[in-house]
Design a protein around this motif. Structure first.
Motif, PDB file in Angstrom:
ATOM      1  N   UNK A   1       0.842  -1.205   0.000  1.00 43.73           N
ATOM      2  CA  UNK A   1       0.000   0.000   0.000  1.00 43.73           C
ATOM      3  C   UNK A   1       0.872   1.247   0.000  1.00 43.73           C
ATOM      4  N   UNK A   2       0.253   2.382  -0.128  1.00 45.82           N
ATOM      5  CA  UNK A   2       1.044   3.623  -0.136  1.00 45.82           C
ATOM      6  C   UNK A   2       1.654   3.890   1.229  1.00 45.82           C
ATOM      7  N   UNK A   3       2.788   4.529   1.265  1.00 42.94           N
ATOM      8  CA  UNK A   3       3.396   4.861   2.574  1.00 42.94           C
ATOM      9  C   UNK A   3       2.437   5.700   3.404  1.00 42.94           C
ATOM     10  N   UNK A   4       2.451   5.443   4.662  1.00 44.89           N
ATOM     11  CA  UNK A   4       1.570   6.211   5.558  1.00 44.89           C
ATOM     12  C   UNK A   4       2.026   7.665   5.627  1.00 44.89           C
ATOM     13  N   UNK A   5       1.040   8.583   5.691  1.00 46.56           N
ATOM     14  CA  UNK A   5       1.342  10.012   5.778  1.00 46.56           C
ATOM     15  C   UNK A   5       1.598  10.397   7.231  1.00 46.56           C
ATOM     16  N   UNK A   6       2.511  11.336   7.458  1.00 43.63           N
ATOM     17  CA  UNK A   6       2.720  11.792   8.845  1.00 43.63           C
ATOM     18  C   UNK A   6       1.468  12.506   9.352  1.00 43.63           C
ATOM     19  N   UNK A   7       1.192  12.289  10.597  1.00 41.52           N
ATOM     20  CA  UNK A   7       0.055  12.949  11.234  1.00 41.52           C
ATOM     21  C   UNK A   7       0.595  14.066  12.129  1.00 41.52           C
ATOM     22  N   UNK A   8       0.047  15.239  11.902  1.00 40.01           N
ATOM     23  CA  UNK A   8       0.524  16.424  12.601  1.00 40.01           C
ATOM     24  C   UNK A   8      -0.431  16.806  13.719  1.00 40.01           C
ATOM     25  N   UNK A   9       0.122  17.355  14.731  1.00 38.17           N
ATOM     26  CA  UNK A   9      -0.717  17.936  15.779  1.00 38.17           C
ATOM     27  C   UNK A   9      -0.127  19.292  16.181  1.00 38.17           C
ATOM     28  N   UNK A  10      -1.023  20.147  16.589  1.00 35.95           N
ATOM     29  CA  UNK A  10      -0.630  21.517  16.978  1.00 35.95           C
ATOM     30  C   UNK A  10      -0.098  21.497  18.406  1.00 35.95           C
TER      31      UNK A  10
ATOM     32  N   UNK B   1      -4.126   5.914  -3.585  1.00 37.37           N
ATOM     33  CA  UNK B   1      -2.845   5.336  -3.959  1.00 37.37           C
ATOM     34  C   UNK B   1      -1.711   6.339  -3.795  1.00 37.37           C
ATOM     35  N   UNK B   2      -0.508   5.853  -3.910  1.00 39.67           N
ATOM     36  CA  UNK B   2       0.643   6.741  -3.717  1.00 39.67           C
ATOM     37  C   UNK B   2       0.761   7.781  -4.812  1.00 39.67           C
ATOM     38  N   UNK B   3       1.159   8.947  -4.408  1.00 34.26           N
ATOM     39  CA  UNK B   3       1.412  10.031  -5.369  1.00 34.26           C
ATOM     40  C   UNK B   3       2.886  10.008  -5.713  1.00 34.26           C
ATOM     41  N   UNK B   4       3.205   9.985  -6.992  1.00 27.47           N
ATOM     42  CA  UNK B   4       4.642   9.928  -7.371  1.00 27.47           C
ATOM     43  C   UNK B   4       5.403  11.106  -6.767  1.00 27.47           C
ATOM     44  N   UNK B   5       6.528  10.770  -6.146  1.00 23.38           N
ATOM     45  CA  UNK B   5       7.381  11.814  -5.558  1.00 23.38           C
ATOM     46  C   UNK B   5       6.742  12.493  -4.368  1.00 23.38           C
ATOM     47  N   UNK B   6       5.808  11.836  -3.701  1.00 25.46           N
ATOM     48  CA  UNK B   6       5.073  12.417  -2.574  1.00 25.46           C
ATOM     49  C   UNK B   6       6.054  12.797  -1.450  1.00 25.46           C
ATOM     50  N   UNK B   7       6.239  14.103  -1.192  1.00 24.28           N
ATOM     51  CA  UNK B   7       7.225  14.484  -0.165  1.00 24.28           C
ATOM     52  C   UNK B   7       6.784  14.144   1.230  1.00 24.28           C
ATOM     53  N   UNK B   8       5.447  14.163   1.470  1.00 24.43           N
ATOM     54  CA  UNK B   8       4.977  13.818   2.813  1.00 24.43           C
ATOM     55  C   UNK B   8       5.166  12.342   3.108  1.00 24.43           C
ATOM     56  N   UNK B   9       5.028  11.494   2.068  1.00 28.58           N
ATOM     57  CA  UNK B   9       5.314  10.077   2.261  1.00 28.58           C
ATOM     58  C   UNK B   9       6.786   9.884   2.603  1.00 28.58           C
ATOM     59  N   UNK B  10       7.661  10.623   1.863  1.00 27.17           N
ATOM     60  CA  UNK B  10       9.091  10.545   2.162  1.00 27.17           C
ATOM     61  C   UNK B  10       9.362  11.035   3.577  1.00 27.17           C
ATOM     62  N   UNK B  11       8.603  12.057   3.970  1.00 23.86           N
ATOM     63  CA  UNK B  11       8.764  12.573   5.326  1.00 23.86           C
ATOM     64  C   UNK B  11       8.394  11.510   6.349  1.00 23.86           C
ATOM     65  N   UNK B  12       7.355  10.700   6.029  1.00 25.69           N
ATOM     66  CA  UNK B  12       6.964   9.627   6.937  1.00 25.69           C
ATOM     67  C   UNK B  12       8.103   8.653   7.150  1.00 25.69           C
TER      68      UNK B  12
END
Length: 852
Positions: free
Chosen positions: A796-805, A837-848
């Motif tokens: 599956x697509x890499x998980x996105x980072x979850x942000x909190x304030x 699905x994954x977005x090519x070159x997804x920077x947030x996925x890379x951040x994860x």
């Protein structure tokens, strides 16, 4: 008392003593040099600023004070040296001036008492050596020989003086007469007298140093530290009035002046002017020998006055100042102007009867020490000081009253004598405004007084140049017995022809004579050219003024100059207001008639006004900052924005002190209040930022460069370009960083969840890397929850980072410009996972991946 020896470096002129002192000072962690002239202090200040960072160098004179915070190197006039300062190095230049009737006690004080922690140097003439040995036992004396030879030359007429010569006279009348003769016979002369302001003297010296004129006419003011490219010094007199009587110059005084001839390894000559009819205008053989061999009678004493008098009352103060010295080699000086004024006013019961307490006595003495710039004489100067004291006794002089007195002198019309009188008057106000507690709004009034002095000095320089360099009078043509004005003068392709003879060329609006002009009577041809050139240049100026209005691109801004075809037309000057620069005609326009010059300058001012249109937002901010109804907190912020190109970091902006109405006013002015920065979006455009930066640099500020293109994201460089912030290896434009943080707050609030996922397309569109996003979000008060990687065998697509304030204490508010987010956080379940699905070159996925 310091342990090290005092080092006295003694010798004639052109021995490199001052240069040595500068080198030694710069080798220490701190230091100071005391000079006899404000002009010399300024010259050395400029030199030291090239060797050390300007923020570490200070200049202090009676009329000018540049003291950056943390300054370590001080260049001062002897009277203005700070008291009780702690320097590693100290030097006193021209220490033999301790024998001067008026100022000697000041130099003697520093000779005896002022020391550096690690090294102390006394610079001066060989004549000082015996007194150094007696007054400073154990001191080390180094004699320095002159770099070049100085020799006597036979008397010559003014018309036969060699080029690069100086004529020295001892009265204004003699100076002007010699300059007038040189103008008629040899093309002009620069003029330097003690009555000129330092700025005018500098400008006149530049005329000579630049080669625009080959002759200099001066009083003995050139003998004290002025560095000139002189080959010959011609004396127009050998006697002067010293304040008491008219007497013949001493051999030391003759040598001090004659020694200005020759520079470094180039030999120089000295002599007299022939054909004056003065019997005494011949050097005696003994005088020639003494000057050439540098052998002079030693000084027998230095003038001394109590440097730290008591201020118990006026009688005690006068008693201390009038006390004779008790040490051999020291002499009681003649009554100086300051003491004479003190004694006279102390005898007036209406003044003295109201002076009580040591603090008032000391303040009164400082008022009496105001220099007599106007040469009023004791009685008139004492009346001026009395009027000044009546105001100082009650406190500081009101700003409005001082400003009115300064503005009354802000008139550049009149002849040379009138301008000199105004300059003398404004120098008094410059001195008064520089005192720390004499006027209200000291810094603003000091800047205004210096600005007026500069304007008057420039006008005086222009008058002197017009009179002695640029204009030929009809008297010359009458003496020649011919009239050259009737000869035809034409200009073809900027070549000036007089009666078909090539005389020279026009370079822009400057005339350059051909050195090989071959005419039977070159004087007649020059007179004809002078007659017709103003008219020809006026036509050229009007044509150019019209062309500028039709095609503005023919004028460009080159540093601080407006340039046409590579030749400067005007200088941009920035004084108190960065957003209101002024234009000053370049010296190339000096031959233009006033009306044509005004027409051309008006066209250039219109060009400049158009070029400054991108700065309208800053002008609106500056105008709003003058509205008292806006409140001091908002006005302070608006001033900061207008002075810093429309952008300030939020942390240092004082935004939190604004009330809701002030924030609304800020918003109406178009200002964006961001999470990290406060800025005006219009000033992030390259054109606006470029013109603002150019003006700031002209005003003397050091700023980072502009980015080649104002892209949202750049590779981080040092220094960081204007209007950018660095996050990791990338630099984000202020509005780009704000856009991401605003979207993060919007997503957080709309989702009503404690944690949220930021739309990855935002980063893709700007080209930010995961590391940049991570640092930006953290700077904005967000924290990412660790991302769990997919288990082995899962896809599956890499998980996105979850942000909190989670802002740190004192960080930016939750929503830019709107204060902390209010209401309870959303307690629902986790937001649904996206199925796109994954977005090519997804920077947030890379951040994860980076976080995990």
């Amino acid at each position: 008392m310091v342990a090290h020896k005092v080092h006295a470096v003694l010798g004639p002129t052109n021995t490199g003593k001052t240069h040595l002192a500068i080198e030694r000072m710069c080798a220490h962690s701190s230091g100071a040099i005391g000079f006899p002239l404000r002009l010399l202090a300024r010259e050395v200040y400029d030199r030291v600023c090239k060797l050390k960072p300007p923020k570490e160098v200070a200049l202090i004179t009676g009329e000018e004070r540049i003291v950056p915070q943390g300054a370590r190197y001080f260049l001062c006039t002897a009277e203005a040296l700070p008291r009780n300062a702690d320097w590693a190095f100290f030097a006193l230049d021209e220490a033999q001036l301790g024998a001067d009737r008026e100022r000697g006690h000041t130099f003697t004080k520093h000779l005896l008492d002022t020391r550096g922690r690690e090294e102390t140097m006394m610079l001066g003439s060989d004549t000082l050596a015996p007194l150094v040995r007696s007054l400073l036992p154990g001191s080390e004396i180094t004699a320095r020989p002159r770099f070049s030879t100085l020799s006597h030359a036979p008397a010559r007429k003014v018309s036969r003086l060699p080029s690069r010569s100086a004529v020295v006279a001892f009265s204004a009348e003699e100076v002007y007469a010699a300059a007038e003769m040189l103008r008629r016979l040899r093309g002009g002369a620069a003029v330097v007298t003690g009555a000129l302001s330092p700025r005018t003297r500098n400008a006149q010296v530049d005329l000579f140093q630049s080669g625009e004129v080959d002759y200099l006419v001066a009083t003995d003011a050139i003998g004290m530290g002025l560095n000139l490219d002189l080959d010959h010094v011609a004396f127009a007199g050998l006697s002067k009035f010293d304040g008491v009587r008219r007497r013949r110059l001493t051999t030391s005084e003759m040598a001090q002046i004659a020694g200005r001839a020759g520079r470094h390894q180039r030999d120089g000559t000295f002599g007299t002017i022939a054909g004056t009819g003065k019997r005494e205008l011949e050097f005696e053989d003994e005088e020639v020998f003494a000057i050439e061999e540098h052998r002079f009678p030693p000084l027998t004493g230095l003038y001394w006055r109590e440097p730290d008098p008591r201020y118990d009352n006026l009688a005690v103060l006068i008693e201390d100042l009038d006390a004779p010295p008790r040490e051999a080699g020291l002499m009681k000086p003649p009554e100086a102007t300051d003491l004479a004024v003190l004694r006279k006013l102390a005898g007036d019961p209406a003044i003295a009867g109201l002076i009580t307490g040591s603090r008032q006595v000391e303040r009164f003495w400082h008022a009496c020490s105001l220099p007599d710039f106007r040469n009023y004489g004791i009685d008139n100067h004492a009346r001026f000081v009395a009027r000044l004291w009546r105001q100082l006794r009650e406190g500081a002089i009101p700003a409005a009253q001082a400003a009115k007195a300064i503005d009354e002198l802000n008139r550049t019309g009149g002849d040379i004598d009138t301008l000199q009188q105004r300059i003398a008057a404004i120098r008094s106000w410059t001195y008064i405004a520089e005192r720390p507690d004499w006027v209200e709004q000291r810094e603003a009034l000091s800047a205004r007084a210096r600005e007026v002095e500069d304007r008057l000095s420039d006008a005086l320089h222009e008058r002197l140049t017009e009179r002695f360099v640029n204009r030929r009078t009809s008297l010359l043509m009458k003496k020649m017995g011919e009239d050259g004005s009737s000869l035809p003068v034409t200009v073809a392709d900027d070549i000036v022809l007089v009666d078909e003879e090539r005389l020279g060329t026009l370079e822009g609006f400057a005339f350059r004579a051909d050195s090989d002009a071959s005419a039977e009577d070159s004087r007649m041809l020059h007179a004809a050219a002078e007659k017709h050139l103003p008219r020809l240049l006026a036509d050229k100026a009007r044509t150019l003024a019209k062309a500028i209005g039709e095609t503005p691109a023919i004028v460009t801004l080159d540093e601080s100059q407006l340039v046409h075809e590579g030749r400067p037309l005007a200088l941009i000057e920035v004084h108190n207001d960065l957003l209101a620069p002024r234009l000053a005609p370049h010296r190339n326009l000096v031959l233009l008639p006033d009306d044509a010059k005004s027409e051309l300058i008006s066209a250039l001012e219109a060009w400049l006004a158009t070029a400054l249109e991108p700065l309208v937002p800053l002008r609106k901010l500056a105008a709003a900052a003058k509205d008292f109804d806006a409140g001091s907190e908002l006005r302070a912020l608006l001033v900061s924005l207008s002075e810093r190109g429309g952008m300030v970091p939020r942390t240092s902006s004082g935004l939190d002190a604004l009330d809701p109405d002030q924030r609304k006013m800020l918003s109406r002015l178009g200002v964006t209040v961001g999470a990290l920065d406060i800025f005006h979006p219009a000033m992030l455009k390259r054109k606006a930022l470029a013109i603002w930066r150019a003006l700031a640099v002209i005003s003397g500020r050091r700023l980072p460069p502009l980015a080649d293109e104002m892209q949202p994201v750049l590779e981080a460089t040092k220094p960081v370009p204007l209007a950018y912030r660095v996050f990791g290896k990338q630099a984000l434009r202020l509005d780009s960083a704000e856009k991401i943080l605003r979207e993060a707050h919007k997503t957080r609030v709309e989702g009503k969840a404690r944690q949220f996922i930021l739309d990855p397309s935002l980063a893709i569109s700007t080209g930010m890397t995961p590391e940049t996003i991570l640092q930006l979000m953290r700077a904005g008060g967000f924290k990412a929850k660790d991302v769990k990687p997919l288990a082995e065998g899962e896809f599956g697509p890499p998980a996105q980072p979850r942000w909190r304030w989670q802002p740190r204490r004192g960080s930016a508010p939750a929503r830019s410009g709107q204060g902390q987010a209010r209401g309870k956080s959303h307690k629902g379940g986790k937001p649904p996972r996206r199925d796109k699905g994954p977005v090519p070159g997804n920077p947030f996925a890379e951040l994860g991946k980076l976080i995990s």
